[in-house]
Design a protein around this motif. Structure first.
Motif: not given
Length: 409
Positions: A384-391, A371-372, A240-248, A365-367
């Motif tokens: 963009a706001q929805h994405l930041f709230m989701f992550f 982005p996909v 979950l952390l890397m899922f958020c990290f690579y989005f940011v 795997l989260g990383a």
């Protein structure tokens, strides 16, 4: 076990020069890992232009090393619990160095993709080996700092890779980025052959002769009774952390440009995220002994969740956006460093590298999918706001996993 006794004996003595020499070598390997992993990102536009690649082809090239890192962490790590951490590190450096070097002669993107996969397998093995070897060499008074510095070194390598790639891209072409990276990696492997020492706790283990062949049970041991809850909690939290990290790191500059920033301002925010990241890893290493790594990790994750929804509103005030970006980078990388510190603590010597490999593979795997998923949600009409709230929600879930399923030693 004798390995644990050796680690406890090391815990009663201060870190020596020879121990810090090994830790410093592991930092060097992580710097080079960061350079190797990011080489494709820094050369992507030139590669795409030379071979007329479409977005899907370029995306596969960019993802290949991340897939390789997950495979290297998951499949190579069990061998280090049988044959040693030092051989794993040296083999990983050799494989990633050769992958980088051969990329110089890639005739097309299919060959380059395969070589990026091999490079990723090597770097994944190095990340696991360096983490565990550092943990097992450092005294407890400096262990949190020593492991956190490995995370800082990887980020530093990615930054230095950008500087190197910028110069070589303009002067000589993208192939020379891989040539230089491969040569540097192989020189580092040679240094490891002469100066890298094996883990004292691994050497203290009672080895059975002959060593049985590797089996699927080696990977399943971190999920044995009494261990599976910690393994699963750490692995899912890092996912979950890397899922958020690579989005940011991947999407924030572009999303801010869409919300009114110039390209230069977006790029500056990306640099501030990276700068905050290096500060976060250092802060974690210095503060963990005093405040507790698990407690700091929970705080970092909660602050991530609070800051992410502020990113888009802050974009209307450039100075505020810069402050949010630096703080968010600090929190995200501090959390990554904290999980890197907690992971080797969760496993005994005989299964430590395998367990850390499972945790880091889930993080990769989260990383890979982050982005996909973000791109898919944008195509589906999310703002963009929805994405930041989701992550941000993913970070709250990570806190629950850490608080319920882990313990700190």
């Amino acid at each position: 076990m004798r390995g644990e006794t050796a680690l406890e004996r090391l815990s009663t003595t201060p870190s020596t020069t020879s121990q810090w020499w090994v830790i410093g070598l592991c930092m060097l390997f992580n710097v080079i890992d960061g350079l190797d992993v990011m080489a494709m990102a820094f050369t992507a536009s030139r590669v795409a232009a030379e071979w007329a690649l479409n977005g899907a082809q370029l995306g596969l090239l960019l993802s290949a090393s991340l897939v390789g890192m997950a495979l290297g962490s998951l499949l190579a790590a069990p061998r280090a619990d049988r044959f040693g951490r030092r051989p794993l590190l040296l083999a990983g450096l050799l494989l990633s160095g050769l992958g980088m070097l051969l990329s110089f002669w890639s005739p097309d993107h299919h060959v380059l993709m395969f070589l990026r996969l091999l490079t990723g397998i090597g770097t994944g093995a190095v990340l696991v080996g360096a983490n565990v070897l550092t943990f097992e060499h450092a005294s407890p008074q400096r262990r949190n700092l020593a492991v956190a510095l490995q995370s800082l070194a990887f980020a530093m390598g990615a930054s230095l890779g950008g500087v190197l790639a910028h110069g070589l891209n303009d002067l000589m072409g993208w192939r020379y980025v891989f040539l230089a990276g491969g040569c540097i990696t192989l020189v580092a492997a040679l240094a490891g052959v002469f100066w890298l020492r094996e883990s004292p706790s691994f050497l203290a283990l009672e080895h059975r002769a002959p060593i049985p062949p590797l089996s699927p049970d080696d990977v399943s041991r971190p999920f044995s009774a009494g261990q599976w809850q910690q393994t699963l909690s750490l692995a899912l939290a890092l996912f979950l952390l890397m899922f958020c990290f690579y989005f940011v790191m991947s999407w924030t500059p572009a999303l801010l440009v869409d919300n009114g920033f110039t390209d230069q301002q977006g790029a500056r925010i990306g640099m501030l995220l990276a700068l905050g990241g290096m500060l976060g890893a250092l802060f974690l290493g210095l503060a963990a002994n005093r405040f507790g790594c698990r407690r700091l990790l929970s705080g970092f994750l909660l602050l991530d969740a609070a800051l992410l929804p502020l990113m888009v509103p802050a974009s209307h005030v450039p100075g505020l956006a810069a402050l949010v970006a630096v703080t968010l980078g600090l929190m995200l990388n501090g959390a990554v460093a904290a999980l890197f510190v907690l992971a080797p603590q969760a496993f005994c010597t005989s299964v430590r590298t395998t367990g850390v490999g499972v945790v880091l593979a889930m993080g990769r795997l989260g990383a890979i999918i982050s982005p996909v998923v973000a791109g898919f949600l944008l195509d589906a009409g999310w703002t963009a706001q929805h994405l930041f709230m989701f992550f941000a929600g993913s970070q709250v879930l990570a806190v629950l996993l850490i608080r319920r399923g882990t313990r700190e030693r």
